[in-house]
Design an enzyme around this catalytic site. Structure first.
Site, PDB file in Angstrom:
ATOM      1  N   GLU A 110       0.859  -1.193   0.000  1.00 23.38           N
ATOM      2  CA  GLU A 110       0.000   0.000   0.000  1.00 23.38           C
ATOM      3  C   GLU A 110       0.902   1.253   0.000  1.00 23.38           C
ATOM      4  O   GLU A 110       1.955   1.249   0.653  1.00 23.38           O
ATOM      5  CB  GLU A 110      -0.830  -0.059   1.298  1.00 23.38           C
ATOM      6  CG  GLU A 110      -1.760   1.111   1.564  1.00 23.38           C
ATOM      7  CD  GLU A 110      -2.444   0.955   2.945  1.00 23.38           C
ATOM      8  OE1 GLU A 110      -2.021   0.097   3.763  1.00 23.38           O
ATOM      9  OE2 GLU A 110      -3.401   1.705   3.192  1.00 23.38           O
TER      10      GLU A 110
ATOM     11  N   LYS B 189      -9.409   1.833  -1.618  1.00 23.05           N
ATOM     12  CA  LYS B 189      -9.586   1.201  -0.299  1.00 23.05           C
ATOM     13  C   LYS B 189     -10.959   1.562   0.277  1.00 23.05           C
ATOM     14  O   LYS B 189     -11.309   2.740   0.385  1.00 23.05           O
ATOM     15  CB  LYS B 189      -8.472   1.685   0.626  1.00 23.05           C
ATOM     16  CG  LYS B 189      -8.434   1.048   1.994  1.00 23.05           C
ATOM     17  CD  LYS B 189      -7.183   1.535   2.745  1.00 23.05           C
ATOM     18  CE  LYS B 189      -6.992   0.872   4.080  1.00 23.05           C
ATOM     19  NZ  LYS B 189      -5.696   1.267   4.696  1.00 23.05           N
TER      20      LYS B 189
ATOM     21  N   CYS C 293      -5.035  -3.375   2.641  1.00 24.42           N
ATOM     22  CA  CYS C 293      -4.731  -3.401   4.076  1.00 24.42           C
ATOM     23  C   CYS C 293      -5.956  -3.636   4.948  1.00 24.42           C
ATOM     24  O   CYS C 293      -6.515  -4.715   4.949  1.00 24.42           O
ATOM     25  CB  CYS C 293      -3.968  -2.127   4.466  1.00 24.42           C
ATOM     26  SG  CYS C 293      -3.001  -2.386   5.967  1.00 24.42           S
TER      27      CYS C 293
HETATM   28  C1  ACM Z   1      -3.793   0.136   7.354  1.00 26.06           C
HETATM   29  O1  ACM Z   1      -4.927  -0.062   6.874  1.00 26.06           O
HETATM   30  N1  ACM Z   1      -2.819   0.635   6.616  1.00 26.06           N
HETATM   31  C2  ACM Z   1      -3.501  -0.197   8.731  1.00 26.06           C
END
Ligand code: ACM
Length: 271
Positions: A42, A113, A146
């Site tokens: 990420e 995300k 993530c």
């Molecule tokens: C995260 O979602 N980077 C902890």
């Protein structure tokens, strides 16, 4: 087409804000390795801990036609592989914590995300794109980023859409994800490639961040095929058989998808 492919990850330690250096470093670290699929962390080209919205805005890029996406397309073309990587996206006034999937033919798609973690909310909008399975030719690849791991509907949605592999760019800070991804794979019979970063960032007073590494590839039986260290940059490639993810049977009588009781499930919380 063979169902046996090579899938890998790079576990890096980005230098905050040094986009070109981070791109060059990732490519150098990967070297001449061969793989069909490479997953990068990420926000791998910027680092994680922005100090202000203005800084996040300056370091974010349009997708397509931003420097990180262009670099990745060039790399994918030269290496003949598909790459999934996380980066900060700018569209109009909005910023997203996004990932691209690129192949030798160019940009295949992007994902934003969905579940924004903690202080990321200061900068990023929650993703507004549906969970999508991308056809890379040799495999069907779903993307989550993530903290999306913490919501089992995420992996389930991708698996039900036919994902063979979940590509999971990450900057993990909580300790549970590497173990939890074993369950995500077991309950969906998919592969998952989690590509995490290492190192720490202390750019915001009172909020030091340490990233836990442990990038890994997990198979549909929940076996951890490879797991990286907690603190070193590493590259790994493993051979995986996609047929294993396409067969949802776990014994003579049970099929993980056919046996689902949609008539009983209530994921909207209504009784
Ligand atoms: C995260 O979602 N980077 C902890």
């Amino acid at each position: 087409m063979s169902s046996i492919i090579q899938a890998g990850f790079l576990q890096t330690r980005p230098e905050f804000g040094a986009v070109q250096a981070n791109l060059d470093h990732a490519k150098k670290l990967w070297g001449e390795r061969k793989a069909d699929l490479l997953v990068l962390p990420e926000l791998f080209s910027t680092g994680y801990q922005f100090q202000s919205l203005a800084e996040a805005r300056n370091l974010s890029e349009p997708i397509p036609d931003g420097p990180t996406t262009d670099f990745l397309i060039d790399w994918a073309q030269n290496a003949g592989m598909t790459i999934v990587a996380g980066l900060a996206e700018r569209e109009g006034k909005a910023l997203y914590n996004s990932a691209v999937i690129v192949g030798p033919e160019g940009l295949i798609g992007k994902f934003r995300k969905a579940h924004i973690f903690d202080t990321e909310n200061n900068f990023f909008e929650p993703g507004d794109l549906p969970f999508t399975v991308f056809d890379a030719g040799f495999a069907k690849i779903g993307i989550m980023i993530c903290f999306d791991w913490r919501f089992p509907e995420t992996a389930r949605t991708l698996a039900l859409q036919g994902a063979d592999i979940i590509a999971h760019p990450s900057n993990l800070v909580l300790p549970h994800c590497p173990q939890a991804m074993i369950t995500r794979c077991l309950e969906n019979r998919v592969y998952a490639v989690t590509s995490d970063r290492v190192g720490s960032e202390k750019r915001v007073a009172g909020d030091p961040m340490k990233f836990i590494g442990q990038s890994q590839v997990v198979d549909p039986d929940g076996t951890v095929m490879v797991r990286a260290s907690e603190d070193r940059e590493e590259a790994h490639v493993v051979e995986i058989d996609l047929e294993k993810a396409r067969n949802k049977r776990i014994n003579g009588r049970n099929d993980l998808f056919a046996d689902r009781r949609e008539d009983l499930y209530r994921v909207d919380g209504k009784g």
